[in-house]
Enzyme design. Structure first.
Site, PDB file in Angstrom:
ATOM      1  N   ASP A  95       0.798  -1.222   0.000  1.00 57.93           N
ATOM      2  CA  ASP A  95       0.000   0.000   0.000  1.00 57.93           C
ATOM      3  C   ASP A  95       0.833   1.275   0.000  1.00 57.93           C
ATOM      4  O   ASP A  95       1.984   1.281   0.440  1.00 57.93           O
ATOM      5  CB  ASP A  95      -0.884   0.029   1.265  1.00 57.93           C
ATOM      6  CG  ASP A  95      -2.088  -0.883   1.135  1.00 57.93           C
ATOM      7  OD1 ASP A  95      -2.075  -1.789   0.280  1.00 57.93           O
ATOM      8  OD2 ASP A  95      -3.037  -0.697   1.917  1.00 57.93           O
ATOM      9  N   HIS A 242       3.485  -2.314   3.258  1.00 57.11           N
ATOM     10  CA  HIS A 242       3.593  -0.957   2.722  1.00 57.11           C
ATOM     11  C   HIS A 242       4.919  -0.758   1.991  1.00 57.11           C
ATOM     12  O   HIS A 242       5.974  -1.098   2.520  1.00 57.11           O
ATOM     13  CB  HIS A 242       3.461   0.060   3.855  1.00 57.11           C
ATOM     14  CG  HIS A 242       2.108   0.041   4.505  1.00 57.11           C
ATOM     15  ND1 HIS A 242       1.766  -0.880   5.466  1.00 57.11           N
ATOM     16  CD2 HIS A 242       1.014   0.814   4.295  1.00 57.11           C
ATOM     17  CE1 HIS A 242       0.509  -0.661   5.826  1.00 57.11           C
ATOM     18  NE2 HIS A 242       0.025   0.353   5.141  1.00 57.11           N
TER      19      HIS A 242
HETATM   20 ZN   LIG Z   1      -2.669   3.018   3.159  1.00 54.02          ZN
END
Ligand SMILES: [Zn+2]
Length: 276
Positions: A95, A242
């Site tokens: 992400d 992430h």
């Molecule tokens: Zn996010």
């Protein structure tokens, strides 16, 4: 009834009540926690800009809830968002990118191990780094819309604002990678609301949540990220990581450790971009 018979009946009754109570407690204990709860940390000025912690007020406003049509996705997470792949295969998701420092490192590792994954990109980052979006698509990974600027409160805004945000993000992704298929939307912070789910349905985006959250955005170090993923992973898992939003060296190092282990145990897949 004799005294001894009465005593025996009393004992048997007590044992039965005890067994029923145990079975009830066991049953309660076995009920899985279906919706992974985001970790309760509020944003501070020093926190990374993009972090999937919940907003200060994760609840939708009463107005938003009341005006929301009863539309949800067909997954088994919050507002019908998908928390598992629906098969035994495991999906790795990244992400908040693309990020010029970390995304290329993640892409290189995935390429080295022949793994396809899913990237939930932020619109303004897609606009800033179109080459990276193009690489993600060209290398066979799945693209997911993660809102224009990672607004964790987006779900509480008007349906028009939500639709404009998601559409602008899709447009930036498509400008970078023409013809790419964007099949998923992931709400920043996992702060789903009815209006967000409705907008996803309207735009043909499958709401995507997760089942494994190592909280790598807090940069706890590679060993901790890897250990948390090992502890939580199971067949069908969707793993949240992430590739942007702060120092992601721990995530990259954890990925390097985990990829050979995961490949030995699971089939890893990019989330499908077409209905099966
Ligand atoms: Zn996010």
């Amino acid at each position: 009834m004799s005294g001894s018979t009465l005593k025996a009946v009393t004992v048997v009754t007590a044992v039965l009540i005890g067994l029923l109570a145990s079975a009830y407690a066991l049953g309660r204990g076995l009920v899985p926690q279906r919706h992974p709860t985001a970790t309760g940390v509020t944003t501070s000025a020093n926190a990374p800009h993009y972090a999937d912690q919940p907003p200060d007020t994760a609840r939708p406003s009463p107005d938003a809830a009341a005006s929301a049509p009863a539309v949800t996705g067909d997954g088994d997470g919050p507002y019908g968002a998908h928390v598992t792949t629906g098969s035994s295969r495991v999906a790795l998701t990244f992400d908040d990118g693309p990020d010029p420092r970390w995304t290329p490192q993640v892409l290189a590792l995935l390429s080295q191990y022949g793994v396809k994954a899913t990237f939930c990109v932020v619109g303004e980052n897609a606009e800033s780094y179109p080459d990276l979006v193009r690489s993600i698509a060209a290398e066979g990974h799945t693209l997911c819309n993660h809102s224009w600027k990672h607004d964790v409160n987006l779900g509480r805004r008007t349906p028009e604002t939500i639709r404009a945000d998601l559409t602008r993000t899709n447009d930036a992704i498509l400008a970078a990678a023409p013809g790419a298929r964007i099949a998923y939307y992931r709400q920043p912070g996992g702060a789903w609301t009815g209006p967000v789910a409705s907008t996803c349905a309207e735009l043909g985006l499958t709401p995507l949540h997760w089942s494994v959250d190592p909280s790598d955005w807090r940069a706890p170090g590679a060993a901790t990220v890897a250990a948390r993923i090992r502890a939580q992973i199971a067949p069908g898992a969707i793993v949240l990581m992430h590739d942007a939003g702060g120092d992601r060296s721990g995530t990259v190092a954890a990925l390097q450790q985990l990829l050979p282990e995961l490949l030995a145990r699971y089939e890893l897949e990019p989330l499908p971009t077409r209905a099966p």
